[in-house]
Design an enzyme around this catalytic site. Structure first.
Site, PDB file in Angstrom:
ATOM      1  N   ARG A 586      25.266   2.355  28.995  1.00  0.00           N
ATOM      2  CA  ARG A 586      23.968   2.212  27.933  1.00  0.00           C
ATOM      3  C   ARG A 586      22.657   2.865  28.646  1.00  0.00           C
ATOM      4  NH1 ARG A 586      24.787  -3.011  31.128  1.00  0.00           N
ATOM      5  NH2 ARG A 586      24.903  -5.020  29.023  1.00  0.00           N
ATOM      6  N   ARG A 622      26.805   4.641  24.614  1.00  0.00           N
ATOM      7  CA  ARG A 622      25.804   4.161  23.550  1.00  0.00           C
ATOM      8  C   ARG A 622      24.394   4.397  23.324  1.00  0.00           C
ATOM      9  NH1 ARG A 622      23.675  -1.843  24.672  1.00  0.00           N
ATOM     10  NH2 ARG A 622      22.435  -1.325  25.744  1.00  0.00           N
ATOM     11  N   GLU A 716      27.401  -7.735  17.431  1.00  0.00           N
ATOM     12  CA  GLU A 716      26.398  -8.912  18.624  1.00  0.00           C
ATOM     13  C   GLU A 716      25.792  -9.644  17.441  1.00  0.00           C
ATOM     14  OE1 GLU A 716      24.417  -6.377  21.324  1.00  0.00           O
ATOM     15  OE2 GLU A 716      23.823  -4.724  19.987  1.00  0.00           O
ATOM     16  N   ASN A 739      26.151 -11.048  24.807  1.00  0.00           N
ATOM     17  CA  ASN A 739      24.958 -11.532  25.150  1.00  0.00           C
ATOM     18  C   ASN A 739      23.951 -11.380  24.046  1.00  0.00           C
ATOM     19  OD1 ASN A 739      25.733 -10.325  27.923  1.00  0.00           O
ATOM     20  ND2 ASN A 739      25.314  -8.356  27.692  1.00  0.00           N
ATOM     21  N   ASP A 740      24.401 -10.779  22.973  1.00  0.00           N
ATOM     22  CA  ASP A 740      23.647 -10.742  21.913  1.00  0.00           C
ATOM     23  C   ASP A 740      24.135 -11.848  20.555  1.00  0.00           C
ATOM     24  OD1 ASP A 740      20.662  -9.642  21.797  1.00  0.00           O
ATOM     25  OD2 ASP A 740      21.746  -7.444  22.548  1.00  0.00           O
ATOM     26  N   ARG A 750      17.968 -14.680  25.046  1.00  0.00           N
ATOM     27  CA  ARG A 750      18.824 -14.285  26.438  1.00  0.00           C
ATOM     28  C   ARG A 750      18.526 -14.489  27.762  1.00  0.00           C
ATOM     29  NH1 ARG A 750      21.365  -8.712  25.170  1.00  0.00           N
ATOM     30  NH2 ARG A 750      21.639  -8.430  27.313  1.00  0.00           N
ATOM     31  N   CYS A 787      32.371  -6.137  25.545  1.00  0.00           N
ATOM     32  CA  CYS A 787      31.455  -5.057  26.124  1.00  0.00           C
ATOM     33  C   CYS A 787      29.996  -6.148  26.795  1.00  0.00           C
ATOM     34  CB  CYS A 787      31.077  -3.495  25.735  1.00  0.00           C
ATOM     35  SG  CYS A 787      30.004  -4.222  24.511  1.00  0.00           S
TER      36      CYS A 787
HETATM   37  C1  PEP Z   1      25.126  -7.147  24.661  1.00  0.00           C
HETATM   38  O1  PEP Z   1      24.792  -7.173  24.447  1.00  0.00           O
HETATM   39  O2  PEP Z   1      26.426  -8.028  24.318  1.00  0.00           O
HETATM   40  C2  PEP Z   1      25.628  -5.952  25.082  1.00  0.00           C
HETATM   41  C3  PEP Z   1      26.211  -5.735  26.050  1.00  0.00           C
HETATM   42  O3  PEP Z   1      24.033  -5.265  25.525  1.00  0.00           O
HETATM   43  P1  PEP Z   1      23.117  -5.276  25.687  1.00  0.00           P
HETATM   44  O4  PEP Z   1      23.076  -6.088  26.851  1.00  0.00           O
HETATM   45  O5  PEP Z   1      22.530  -3.724  26.812  1.00  0.00           O
HETATM   46  O6  PEP Z   1      22.198  -6.022  24.717  1.00  0.00           O
HETATM   47 MG    MG Z   2      23.424  -6.232  22.931  1.00  0.00          MG
END
Ligand code: PEP
Ligand code: MG
Length: 865
Positions: A586, A622, A716, A739-740, A750, A787
């Protein structure tokens, strides 16, 4: 010309050659805000500081970066060579006088190394100030011109002896008016769901960092400096309030605009006041607390802040008050004391920030921000001017803010109160010569019991002897709880006052899985708990050792277990825990909390260092994933109604292609070529990949790199999952950001505290999108990774593998456990579990079915820390 002192007036001569500059230009709110006093700055071209008038040296710190003299009539003149030079510790400065020495105008006071200071200090600008509180004010000043040593710099007068402050040569009381001429005033209705709490206050301060001028907010007759998070929070502004925003100075219009955007909720995360630091999913178990007798055999319920089991002895830790003497030894002496102590704490915090893990780094960043809060500085300096000692003044300034925040009765401010009290302690300890806040030595297997604990106290304890923590008060999301979890120390909080009646040395069993603290539970239970601990420790050690080997399922399918990384410390932890590469770097950590973007060279150096820390293992970088929810001052975004659906991820990069081009070149330059691959966040269609690929090729040609680089995309959004077959034609690999993907699939923010329990990436809707993505990837022979947070959830591992995922990128600490689990599963078993999961109706049902199929629940849930 000689400096003369007559009829309460005094002419000050230029102590340095250079360019005389208004204080407003100094990149330091203390000087620019005239908190220490009024005057001028000199941008020096000479390297010797001379006395500006006759007088006596009354303050000269060991660091020799500043000196104060007092004229016969009592005017106190502070000369401070450069900004943030106290941290040089005297290097590059030579003093030619001592405290107490009488000097005459023009006499040499300090010589300094101009080059060294230019390189190492924040600025060379040297404020020449008439100290606040000494009874003199500036009458005329010779600003914005070239001056030689001995030229007239200022005329100052005893209070009542002169007119208003003017630049020398100005023909009337116009200077101030001129400064105010571009004042911008706007009344804004606050749309923030929870008013101005810690996060919007920090956003306002951050948005103003790159803008010059004085900015304040007024409500119900109370005005706050908008550069102070503390002052902003104390206003107690609520949703619907009307606030007057006023800005004066060069960037007034931009400042008002920036604040209006924050107050309009443009940067707000729907659902509001997520704490400054989010907790790594604490297991919170609210328990009804009965009044309990505390004695052998008793058990006290608490809230789990950091899971785990500990056996040890009670060590009571009381926060010892630090004694301070109220009376000061003179304004200059105390001012420099305070400056010195704050500089020491700042240096220590900055060093800690550079090496800390993500969690600790965010806490340190919050402390750094408060350390420089102008409201605290201003209040302390005002008290010093009234005769207080630096320590007393700092304490009073902090306590006043703490009281004001507590009086708001808003639980969201509790963390900030803890931070303030922690900072009070750190600065006072530094003044008393204690560099580190070591509270007390610990015996082995100490279970520390306290009413409350401050983060800096926890960090100061010997972690090798600290077995567990029990707090009478506190919450599971307080900074100290977050830190304990990050350090892997079991902790229970909110145990209640009974905890403080536990005698020192009592044998304790802290069960921070179930949420109980057992006092003297008896030899048998203690022995059983020790056996369980030993079993966990040896299992973990075995898993850690095995983690260094590549990962295959029981039937020989290769599954790569990578790590998510957000700093150099994370990369080192990843390698220690057996990561086979980094599946997600990140890069935001390089771009946040600063006034200008990192240069290409700086980025390249950071990526190179990370690549080396990974010792040749693959590094997936990324590109910047920034958006309305993470504002950066040098990247002002248009106000957005719905930041989560606005300029985010690759969209931001394509909106600012200059930044993306720099980042691509920095990544492409990392050696050996082939170690890095590029990952694009928030892709929704093929055009975005094509645009970036064209830029990659352009950047490759620019730096003369022959080898191609892999370009992958994050899945995502439901759109990218549904279009995965088309995306697979353009992208070299996929990495699913669960996550997204979960947030957008379930339409649940989230960061929303109320929805946290329902935001489970094992929801069958999310799993069906993952299945579709994996299928599309297989069709084109593209590697597919996960991820997002789901990759760190052991229960999800068989499901993801069964769906066709080949790489899991997880938080470093769970890697040994993940590898151990995967080695026991066959691909056929995983396929069965995945198929069954896809048929379930809810996330809970998916979880239950996976656990039932594997039948080894304890291995999936307990001890995974
Ligand atoms: C996700 O969205 O799962 C991700 C890995 O990116 P971030 O949590 O940094 O938005
Ligand atoms: Mg994300």
């Amino acid at each position: 010309m000689r400096a003369t002192e007559r009829r309460g007036r005094l002419v000050l001569l230029a102590p340095l050659a250079g360019w005389s500059t208004p204080l407003d230009e100094i990149p330091d709110p203390v000087f620019a805000g005239r908190m220490l006093g009024d005057g001028l700055a000199v941008d020096p071209t000479s390297a010797t500081l001379h006395a500006p008038c006759d007088g006596q040296i009354i303050a000269l710190p060991e660091s020799r970066h500043a000196v104060t003299l007092r004229s016969d009539a009592g005017a106190e003149i502070l000369m401070h060579i450069g900004i943030d030079t106290v941290g040089l510790g005297g290097e590059g400065f030579e003093a030619h006088v001592r405290v107490g020495r009488k000097v005459i105008a023009g006499e040499r006071l300090i010589t300094f190394d101009l080059d060294l200071i230019a390189r190492r200090a924040k600025s060379l600008l040297t404020p020449i100030l008439v100290m606040e509180g000494c009874g003199f004010t500036v009458l005329r000043s010779n600003e914005s011109r070239e001056i030689a040593v001995g030229d007239v710099l200022m005329e100052i007068a005893q209070a009542g002896a002169g007119e208003a402050s003017l630049p020398i040569g100005a023909d009337g009381p116009g200077a101030d008016t001129a400064r105010n001429a571009n004042a911008q005033i706007r009344t804004v209705r606050v749309a923030l769901e929870h008013g101005i709490h810690a996060r919007p206050a920090a956003q306002i301060v951050s948005a103003l960092k790159s803008l010059a001028g004085q900015v304040d907010l007024t409500i119900h007759g109370h005005t706050a400096n908008a550069r102070s998070t503390v002052a902003l929070m104390k206003l107690g502004v609520r949703k619907g309030d009307e606030v007057r925003v006023r800005a004066v100075g060069r960037d007034a219009a931009g400042a008002v605009e920036a604040i209006a955007a924050v107050l309009a909720g443009a940067h707000e995360q729907t659902g509001g006041p997520a704490p400054a630091v989010q907790h790594a999913s604490p297991s919170v178990q609210p328990l009804a607390r009965a009044t309990v007798e505390v004695g052998p055999g008793s058990a006290l319920p608490g809230v789990v802040a950091s899971r785990g089991l500990a056996v040890g002895q009670a060590v009571r830790l009381a926060l010892r008050e630090i004694e301070v003497t109220p009376a000061g030894a003179g304004i200059s002496h105390e001012t420099l004391q305070l400056e010195g102590a704050r500089a020491q704490v700042r240096a220590r915090l900055e060093a800690a920030r550079a090496t800390a893990s993500n969690t600790a780094r965010e806490i340190v960043a919050a402390h750094l921000e408060l350390l420089d809060d102008p409201e605290l500085t201003e209040k302390s300096l005002a008290l010093i001017a009234d005769g207080a000692s630096a320590a007393y003044a700092w304490r009073q300034a902090i306590r006043a803010s703490v009281e004001a925040l507590r009086a708001l009765g808003d639980p969201r401010m509790a963390e900030r109160v803890d931070d303030l009290l922690d900072l009070e302690r750190q600065v006072l300890l530094s003044m008393s010569g204690h560099a580190i806040a070591v509270a007390q030595d610990l015996p082995p297997d100490a279970i520390v019991l306290a009413e409350e604990l401050l983060p800096s106290q926890l960090v100061g304890l010997d972690a090798t002897r600290l077995a567990g923590i029990g707090l009478a008060a506190g919450g599971a999301t307080s900074h100290v709880s977050i830190l304990a979890a990050a350090m892997g120390i079991p902790a229970l909080v909110a145990v209640g006052p009974g905890l403080l009646r536990i005698p020192e040395g009592a044998a304790l069993l802290l069960d921070a899985d179930a949420g109980w603290l057992h006092v003297d539970p008896g030899a048998e239970r203690l022995a059983a708990a020790r056996r369980e601990l030993e079993a966990r420790t040896s299992r973990r050690a075995a898993e850690r050792e095995a983690a260094q080997r590549d990962c295959y399922t029981a039937d020989g399918t290769r599954i790569e277990v990578f790590a998510n990384v957000g700093s150099l410390a994370d990369a080192q932890a990843a390698v220690r825990n057996g990561a086979e590469g980094c599946g997600l770097l990140r890069t935001e950590f390089l771009f946040l909390e600063r006034g200008t973007p990192p240069s290409e060279a700086e980025q390249h150096a950071e990526y190179q260092q990370l690549a080396e820390a990974l010792a040749g293992k693959p590094l997936t970088v990324r590109t910047l994933d920034i958006g309305g929810d993470k504002p950066i001052p040098y990247l002002p975004m248009p106000a957005e109604e719905n930041p989560a659906l606005g300029l985010r991820g690759v969209r931001t990069s394509l909106w600012r292609p200059d930044l993306l081009r720099q980042q691509l070149r920095a990544i492409l330059g990392v050696r050996p070529h082939g170690q890095c691959r590029i990952l694009l966040p928030m892709i929704t269609d093929v055009a975005e990949i094509r645009s970036v690929r064209a830029m990659v090729e352009e950047a490759r040609a620019q730096i003369g790199r022959r080898e191609p680089i892999e370009l992958g995309v994050m899945i995502e959004t439901p759109a990218s999952a549904l279009m995965a077959d088309a995306l697979a034609q353009e992208a070299d690999f996929f990495s699913i950001g669960t996550n997204d993907l979960t947030q957008y699939t379930l339409a649940m923010d989230r960061g929303h505290p109320e929805l946290a329990a329902r935001l489970d990436a094992l929801h069958p809707a999310v799993l069906r999108l993952i299945a579709r993505t994996a299928q599309a990837a297989q069709g084109r022979k593209r590697m597919v990774a996960v991820c997002g947070g789901l990759a760190s959830d052991p229960v999800a591992a068989p499901i993801l593998i069964g769906l066709g995922v080949q790489e899991l990128s997880a938080v470093p600490s769970v890697i040994p456990r993940l590898k151990a689990l995967i080695r026991r599963l066959t691909l056929a078993e995983c396929g069965g579990i995945a198929r069954e999961a896809l048929e379930q109706a809810s996330a809970e049902a998916v979880r239950a079915s996976a656990l039932r199929r594997v039948g080894r629940e304890s291995e999936y849930t307990s001890g995974c820390d």
